[in-house]
Design an enzyme around this catalytic site. Structure first.
Site, PDB file in Angstrom:
ATOM      1  N   LYS A   1      -4.178  -1.519   6.326  1.00 50.85           N
ATOM      2  CA  LYS A   1      -3.931  -0.655   7.002  1.00 50.85           C
ATOM      3  C   LYS A   1      -4.928  -1.195   8.281  1.00 50.85           C
ATOM      4  O   LYS A   1      -3.918  -1.013   9.372  1.00 50.85           O
ATOM      5  CB  LYS A   1      -3.836   0.596   7.306  1.00 50.85           C
ATOM      6  CG  LYS A   1      -2.248   1.004   5.704  1.00 50.85           C
ATOM      7  CD  LYS A   1      -2.529   2.853   5.820  1.00 50.85           C
ATOM      8  CE  LYS A   1      -3.770   3.183   4.694  1.00 50.85           C
ATOM      9  NZ  LYS A   1      -3.309   4.181   3.781  1.00 50.85           N
TER      10      LYS A   1
ATOM     11  N   ASP B   1       0.696  -1.268  -0.055  1.00 54.19           N
ATOM     12  CA  ASP B   1       0.071  -0.081  -0.225  1.00 54.19           C
ATOM     13  C   ASP B   1       0.832   0.910  -0.292  1.00 54.19           C
ATOM     14  O   ASP B   1       0.744   2.242  -0.740  1.00 54.19           O
ATOM     15  CB  ASP B   1      -1.082  -0.566   0.966  1.00 54.19           C
ATOM     16  CG  ASP B   1      -1.451   1.866   1.756  1.00 54.19           C
ATOM     17  OD1 ASP B   1      -2.385   1.287   0.663  1.00 54.19           O
ATOM     18  OD2 ASP B   1      -0.793   2.334   2.266  1.00 54.19           O
TER      19      ASP B   1
END
Ligand code: URA
Ligand code: CA
Length: 432
Positions: free
Chosen positions: A187, A161
């Site tokens: 996350k 990411d």
């Protein structure tokens, strides 16, 4: 498998298989797939979107691209809250002790970041002695004992990411709902959340300016969470004007203390109770949102929320006496008022511009290495819908420099007063 076939498929609007998404994320993380192919795929996703299945797979593959935090030694359902970011957003400081006081374990990993003010950790560091440099074992012990601890970011979480977000930032592909949703959810999941509550902001100070887009983003995140076994709920809240009254680090700690005592600004209180109720429900401590809200109101009323905040501060080295006496927090040298130039109703307070003014005073970081001034910031004495008399103070500027002419100019420029009566905007737009 070849990356160019994957790009071609997405370009033509065909959904990718799990294997194809895995191939892309693995290859991009280890560097065998170059940036130019990843940016072409991101642009194809930007135009053609992703199915629910693709979004879930992308999210979990990004989670698996790096370290994950194991919170299983903590009893109970670990709930994390995420805000898409706003100005003067003091909710984490209020919510963490509030939901911990009703038994939801808060094991929070938090950041500093580049914003109008510091992140949650910077704000907490305004309390003398408070620190987040604690060992993992200690972190787990504190959450089991007190239901609350906050630690700094560590480990190599979601490197896929990180790399992809950086690339999207320079290739005009940030604003894609499936990519934002999977980025945020990956996350939270890597940080160990069993359940997630999202505060999706909408308006001038938000990432998503329109309500429709905000709802779409919230729905996308909720469906990813529920598809990968993490119960997820979301609130869409207004970020046209800043939240609460305080914008600044120590100032927001003070505001959080007031709110935990039941004397906070109405909007911050309402948002905290709304998000908190969702956290209590997904955390399994209440059956319904109404029951959860009653529990939260009770711990504000009986002082347990404030007590939990004190325990939390002192367990991490902080001076908990600031809760009863805020003189112990850093204070700026000058308190300068911003008098209204005319009488009337406040019709607009443009959140992001006001946030920038606080940042210019030193409340936020301009670069990664900037040092924050924890004492400075702004306190809004009037909010949208309020009546103000000419000469009455709109804002109190807390500054360590005497000359704040340019800040005043910026504030005047971004606050509007009209003669017609204005309704205060609805804070909570929708619940998803
Ligand atoms: N915030 C994130 O973490 N990711 C995005 O893609 C956008 C905003
Ligand atoms: Ca605030």
């Amino acid at each position: 498998m070849r990356m160019n076939d994957i790009i071609e498929k997405k370009r033509d609007g065909i959904a990718l298989t799990d294997e194809e998404i895995n191939f892309f994320i693995d290859g991009y993380t280890d560097g065998t797939i170059p940036d130019y192919q990843a940016s072409a795929l991101s642009m194809a996703i930007y135009f053609n979107g992703m199915t629910e299945q693709e979004r879930a797979t992308l999210t979990m593959r990004m989670v698996e691209s790096g370290d994950t935090i194991d919170l299983s030694p903590i009893e109970g359902i670990k709930v994390d809250k995420h805000s898409t970011g706003g100005v003067g957003d003091t909710t984490t400081l209020v919510l963490a002790p509030l939901v911990a006081a009703v038994g939801v374990p808060v094991a929070k990993m938090s950041g500093r970041g580049l914003g109008h003010t510091g992140g949650t950790i910077d704000k907490l560091e305004a309390v003398p002695g408070f620190h987040v440099e604690i060992e993992n074992d200690e972190f787990i012990r504190l959450v089991n004992e007190n239901k609350i601890s906050v630690i700094g970011q560590s480990g190599n979480l979601t490197p896929a990411d990180k790399k992809l977000y950086g690339l999207r930032d320079v290739t005009a592909t940030v604003n894609s709902i499936p990519l934002i949703a999977s980025s945020i959810m990956s996350k939270k999941i890597a940080a160990g959340a069993d359940a997630i509550v999202l505060d999706v902001k909408t308006g001038a100070g938000a990432f998503m300016k329109s309500e429709e887009e905000s709802i779409e983003l919230a729905k996308a995140m909720v469906s990813i969470g529920n598809n990968v076994g993490r119960q997820t709920m979301a609130v869409i809240s207004d970020m046209g004007q800043p939240l609460g009254r305080a914008i600044g680090n120590a100032l927001e700690v003070e505001e959080a203390i007031k709110t935990l005592r039941g004397e906070g600004p109405e909007d911050l209180t309402e948002l905290s109770l709304t998000l908190g109720s969702q956290m209590v429900v997904v955390g399994g401590q209440a059956e319904t949102l109404a029951e959860a809200r009653e529990k939260l109101e009770a711990v504000i009323e009986n002082g347990q929320a404030l007590e939990t905040f004190k325990t939390f501060l002192s367990s991490q080295g902080g001076d908990a006496s600031v809760v009863d006496n805020v003189d112990g927090l850093p204070h700026a040298k000058y308190q300068i008022e911003l008098p209204a130039k005319t009488s009337g109703y406040v019709s607009e307070i443009i959140a992001d511009e006001i946030g920038q003014a606080a940042s210019l005073l030193g409340a936020g970081r301009q670069t990664k290495d900037s040092v924050i001034d924890l004492a400075v910031g702004l306190v809004l004495n009037k909010k949208v819908g309020d009546y103000v008399e000419e000469g009455e103070s709109l804002v109190t500027i807390h500054s360590n420099q005497e000359n704040v002419d340019s800040i005043k100019e910026k504030l005047y420029h971004n606050m509007t007063i009209t003669s017609e009566q204005i309704e205060a905007p609805a804070l909570i737009k929708t619940i998803v």
